[in-house]
Design a protein around this motif. Structure first.
Motif, PDB file in Angstrom:
ATOM      1  N   PRO A   1       0.775  -1.246   0.000  1.00  0.00           N
ATOM      2  CA  PRO A   1       0.000   0.000   0.000  1.00  0.00           C
ATOM      3  C   PRO A   1       0.807   1.296   0.000  1.00  0.00           C
ATOM      4  O   PRO A   1       0.228   2.373  -0.039  1.00  0.00           O
ATOM      5  CB  PRO A   1      -0.780  -0.113   1.313  1.00  0.00           C
ATOM      6  N   GLY A   2       2.166   1.184   0.033  1.00  0.00           N
ATOM      7  CA  GLY A   2       2.969   2.391   0.233  1.00  0.00           C
ATOM      8  C   GLY A   2       2.940   2.751   1.713  1.00  0.00           C
ATOM      9  O   GLY A   2       2.088   2.269   2.462  1.00  0.00           O
ATOM     10  N   VAL A   3       3.892   3.582   2.135  1.00  0.00           N
ATOM     11  CA  VAL A   3       3.952   3.994   3.550  1.00  0.00           C
ATOM     12  C   VAL A   3       4.184   5.499   3.614  1.00  0.00           C
ATOM     13  O   VAL A   3       5.062   6.030   2.929  1.00  0.00           O
ATOM     14  CB  VAL A   3       5.097   3.272   4.310  1.00  0.00           C
ATOM     15  N   VAL A   4       3.376   6.158   4.445  1.00  0.00           N
ATOM     16  CA  VAL A   4       3.499   7.605   4.647  1.00  0.00           C
ATOM     17  C   VAL A   4       3.800   7.851   6.108  1.00  0.00           C
ATOM     18  O   VAL A   4       3.231   7.195   6.980  1.00  0.00           O
ATOM     19  CB  VAL A   4       2.174   8.310   4.263  1.00  0.00           C
ATOM     20  N   CYS A   5       4.709   8.801   6.359  1.00  0.00           N
ATOM     21  CA  CYS A   5       4.980   9.211   7.746  1.00  0.00           C
ATOM     22  C   CYS A   5       4.337  10.579   7.998  1.00  0.00           C
ATOM     23  O   CYS A   5       4.628  11.552   7.295  1.00  0.00           O
ATOM     24  CB  CYS A   5       6.484   9.298   8.016  1.00  0.00           C
ATOM     25  N   ILE A   6       3.433  10.602   8.976  1.00  0.00           N
ATOM     26  CA  ILE A   6       2.854  11.877   9.430  1.00  0.00           C
ATOM     27  C   ILE A   6       3.804  12.390  10.510  1.00  0.00           C
ATOM     28  O   ILE A   6       3.984  11.739  11.543  1.00  0.00           O
ATOM     29  CB  ILE A   6       1.446  11.655  10.027  1.00  0.00           C
ATOM     30  N   GLN A   7       4.444  13.523  10.268  1.00  0.00           N
ATOM     31  CA  GLN A   7       5.475  14.026  11.196  1.00  0.00           C
ATOM     32  C   GLN A   7       4.900  14.214  12.586  1.00  0.00           C
ATOM     33  O   GLN A   7       3.692  14.454  12.736  1.00  0.00           O
ATOM     34  CB  GLN A   7       6.046  15.354  10.683  1.00  0.00           C
ATOM     35  N   TRP A   8       5.736  14.153  13.600  1.00  0.00           N
ATOM     36  CA  TRP A   8       5.300  14.169  15.010  1.00  0.00           C
ATOM     37  C   TRP A   8       4.396  15.353  15.330  1.00  0.00           C
ATOM     38  O   TRP A   8       3.479  15.246  16.124  1.00  0.00           O
ATOM     39  CB  TRP A   8       6.513  14.150  15.942  1.00  0.00           C
TER      40      TRP A   8
END
Ligand SMILES: [Zn+2]
Length: 384
Positions: A368-375
């Protein structure tokens, strides 16, 4: 193998996991999601992220073709003015400028963690960009035509556009209730092709739309004058636009209603009763740009409808970022849990496009792909 650890992981189909580990194959296929006590900090090769991880986003409603109009259309003038401005401006650019803008828009979406797009087209000009993109595109060949006698000719041109998009996935679609005759709706309904007969239509984006169908009055009469279209044949139905046109479509259609800014409780019940596979798209930043108003998101949530998110085009948005749409919703509806918003942004969109077997959640076997939502939740970064 990759081992990604973050403050929080949103698998989407299950509860968020704090201090969990997402284990992926080298090609990004999900192998497992481990809870805090199921992995060891002494393991080698762990990648740590300050923030949250979620699957790649699905942009359910976009118009890549209009990317060159970024910053050219005046804000807050209402939908009728917006349509007039776009139609006057869109063809006044060199092909090279249009292609370059689409290429940059595609990259903007990729960088913002978008993995799949439902993209509305009026021509095959976006084909080359889509063929070389890492993003999955389903193109909706959008048909306009309010004059009944023009329906067949307009449909035939749409079929040619669709064929020119091959081998990309596409289906015929209707622009909006006020721009498609009953005859053209019938042709689209009978000729639906592509995956599961997908259809996407702009719905109740302005109060003027309901006014036109209910009483045959308001700004749309002015719009037909502007385009030199004689609508003397049109009779008000006395009903909202949605309740007027939905009966033209078969109930088995996999249908996306886009915007829904002026959709009532009765309209929602009417539509949900009529269709088995119904999705509702929110494009909040475009709504704020054009009409300076948001849909009644609490009403849609209370009705338990399937919501998805879209950016609409750069003609009515400064960015093509699903995270930015989430931020816009949270600014007005702070009580909506992030886990719910992320479900709209990922799995529901993948479900609409027929991609939920491989996108939209961290279930094993998906890619699915990976996204990081910043802290600080100010921005997102694409990880895979
Ligand atoms: Zn649109």
């Amino acid at each position: 193998m990759r081992k990604l650890v973050a403050d929080c992981i949103y698998p989407i189909t299950s509860e968020p996991i704090f201090n969990g580990m997402l284990v992926l194959s080298d090609t990004g296929v999900v192998l497992s999601v481990l809870k805090e006590d199921e992995w060891d900090r002494n393991e080698l090769g762990i990648e740590y992220f300050a923030g949250s991880l979620c699957p790649g986003f699905v942009n359910a409603h976009c118009h890549l073709e209009l990317s060159h109009l970024r910053g050219h259309v005046a804000k807050s003038r209402g939908l009728v003015s917006f349509i007039k401005q776009v139609q006057s401006l869109r063809n006044g650019f060199e092909l090279e400028v249009i292609l370059d803008a689409m290429q940059r828009a595609d990259k903007m979406m990729y960088d913002a963690g978008i993995v799949a797009v439902g993209d509305v087209v009026n021509s095959a000009v976006s084909r080359a960009v889509k063929l070389t993109s890492s993003i999955y595109y389903h193109s909706f060949v959008e048909l306009f035509g309010f004059l009944p006698e023009r329906a067949q000719a307009i449909f035939d041109v749409g079929v040619e556009v669709g064929q020119a998009l091959s081998p990309l996935s596409y289906s015929m679609t209707a622009h909006a209730p006020y721009s498609v005759s009953e005859e053209l709706f019938n042709l689209i309904n009978n000729g639906l092709n592509g995956i599961d007969g997908l259809l996407s239509i702009h719905n109740q984006e302005t109060a003027q739309e309901n006014l036109f169908f209910q009483n045959r009055e308001g700004d749309f009469l002015n719009l037909y004058d502007f385009f030199g279209i004689d609508v003397s044949f049109f009779k008000a139905s006395g009903k909202s636009s949605l309740q007027t046109y939905l009966p033209y479509l078969s109930s088995s259609t996999k249908l996306l209603l886009v915007h829904n800014t002026f959709t009532s409780n009765e309209d929602i019940s009417f539509a949900e009763r009529a269709f088995d596979q119904l999705f509702w798209a929110l494009c909040p930043k475009a709504n704020l740009y054009i009409e300076n108003r948001l849909p009644d998101i609490d009403l849609l949530r209370a009705s338990k409808v399937k919501l998805v998110l879209g950016t609409d085009s750069l003609a009515s948005n400064g960015t093509l970022s699903i995270w930015d749409e989430i931020v816009a919703i949270r600014n007005a509806y702070a009580h909506v849990p992030l886990s719910e918003l992320l479900c709209w942004a990922t799995l529901n969109g993948a479900d609409f496009l027929g991609l939920s077997n491989r996108l939209g959640s961290f279930d094993g076997g998906k890619q699915p792909g990976v996204v990081c939502i910043q802290w600080d939740e100010r921005c997102v970064k694409r990880i895979i």
